[in-house]
Design a protein around this motif. Structure first.
Motif, short mmCIF file in Angstrom:
data_model
loop_
_atom_site.label_atom_id
_atom_site.label_comp_id
_atom_site.label_asym_id
_atom_site.label_seq_id
_atom_site.Cartn_x
_atom_site.Cartn_y
_atom_site.Cartn_z
N ARG A 181 1.95 3.69 8.47
CA ARG A 181 0.71 2.97 8.48
C ARG A 181 0.01 2.83 9.73
O ARG A 181 0.83 2.51 10.86
CB ARG A 181 1.04 1.86 7.75
N ASP A 182 -1.20 2.45 9.86
CA ASP A 182 -1.90 1.91 10.84
C ASP A 182 -2.57 0.62 10.33
O ASP A 182 -3.73 0.61 9.70
CB ASP A 182 -2.92 2.93 11.57
N ASP A 183 -2.13 -0.49 10.73
CA ASP A 183 -2.64 -1.80 10.27
C ASP A 183 -4.04 -1.97 10.76
O ASP A 183 -4.81 -2.69 10.15
CB ASP A 183 -1.67 -2.84 10.50
N ALA A 184 -4.41 -1.77 11.99
CA ALA A 184 -5.59 -1.75 12.55
C ALA A 184 -6.61 -1.12 11.84
O ALA A 184 -7.73 -1.49 11.77
CB ALA A 184 -5.55 -1.58 13.95
N LYS A 185 -6.15 0.14 11.18
CA LYS A 185 -7.36 0.73 10.60
C LYS A 185 -7.08 0.58 8.97
O LYS A 185 -7.90 1.26 8.22
CB LYS A 185 -7.05 2.23 10.67
N MET A 207 0.93 -1.02 0.09
CA MET A 207 0.09 0.09 -0.13
C MET A 207 0.78 1.25 0.17
O MET A 207 2.06 1.22 0.63
CB MET A 207 -0.95 0.08 1.42
N GLY A 208 0.43 2.06 -0.86
CA GLY A 208 1.62 3.26 -0.81
C GLY A 208 0.73 4.40 -1.80
O GLY A 208 -0.37 4.60 -2.06
N TRP A 209 1.47 5.32 -2.07
CA TRP A 209 1.30 6.65 -2.78
C TRP A 209 1.89 6.55 -4.23
O TRP A 209 3.55 6.31 -4.37
CB TRP A 209 1.69 7.92 -1.99
N ARG A 240 6.17 3.72 -0.78
CA ARG A 240 5.10 2.51 -0.94
C ARG A 240 5.84 1.39 0.17
O ARG A 240 6.92 1.16 0.27
CB ARG A 240 5.39 1.52 -2.14
N PHE A 241 4.71 0.76 1.07
CA PHE A 241 4.87 -0.32 1.80
C PHE A 241 4.72 -1.45 1.09
O PHE A 241 3.76 -1.58 0.57
CB PHE A 241 4.11 -0.15 3.34
N THR A 242 5.41 -2.62 1.45
CA THR A 242 5.02 -3.87 1.29
C THR A 242 5.19 -4.88 2.25
O THR A 242 5.76 -4.29 3.44
CB THR A 242 6.00 -4.85 0.08
N ASN A 243 5.22 -5.97 2.10
CA ASN A 243 5.06 -6.65 3.53
C ASN A 243 6.67 -7.38 3.88
O ASN A 243 6.86 -8.00 4.60
CB ASN A 243 4.25 -8.14 3.28
N TYR A 244 7.46 -7.08 2.97
CA TYR A 244 8.75 -7.32 3.10
C TYR A 244 9.73 -5.98 2.99
O TYR A 244 9.70 -5.23 2.08
CB TYR A 244 9.21 -8.12 1.91
N GLY A 245 10.65 -5.91 4.14
CA GLY A 245 11.48 -4.87 4.04
C GLY A 245 10.90 -3.38 4.44
O GLY A 245 9.95 -3.19 4.76
N SER A 246 11.80 -2.68 4.25
CA SER A 246 11.56 -1.24 4.68
C SER A 246 10.77 -0.72 3.34
O SER A 246 10.53 -1.01 2.21
CB SER A 246 12.74 -0.26 4.55
#
Length: 120
Positions: free
Chosen positions: A71-75, A34-36, A50-56
């Motif tokens: 990010r706020d994963d809960a939201k 998720m990202g911009w 951008r965030f991914t599930n791997y790395g920075s």
């Protein structure tokens, strides 16, 4: 179906700051990334951060040291803190998410975009 709702764009003077938010909702099982991205007039859409599930998180070279993604994963929400804005940051900013939905399929989703205008 998945919806991405962005907020926080606007007009700011050079050197100023803005914070964008993007909330994902719908039939989400998990978010892979998720990202911009942004698109300036006459230019191609480009990755901002951008965030991914791997790395920075990954940043465009042009925004490193000035922009911070969080990010706020809960939201299911990501934020983009933009500092030291420059006129060349003017663009429509789009939120993007790579999502596994509850039906067991994977999809790539985009928000409607939010305008960021930086005046000199």
């Amino acid at each position: 179906q998945v919806q991405l709702v962005e907020s926080g764009g606007g007009l700011v003077q050079a050197g100023g700051s803005l914070r964008l938010s993007c909330a994902a909702s719908g039939s989400i099982f998990s978010i892979n990334a998720m990202g911009w991205y942004r698109q300036a007039p006459g230019k191609q859409r480009e990755l901002v951060a951008r965030f991914t599930n791997y790395g920075s998180p990954k940043y465009a070279d042009s925004v490193k040291g000035r922009f911070t993604i969080s990010r706020d994963d809960a939201k299911n929400t990501v934020y983009l803190q933009m500092n030291s804005l420059k006129p060349e940051d003017t663009a429509v900013y789009y939120c993007n998410a790579d999502v596994w939905v509850l039906a067991g399929t994977q999809g790539d989703y985009w928000g409607q975009g939010t305008q960021v205008t930086v005046s000199s």
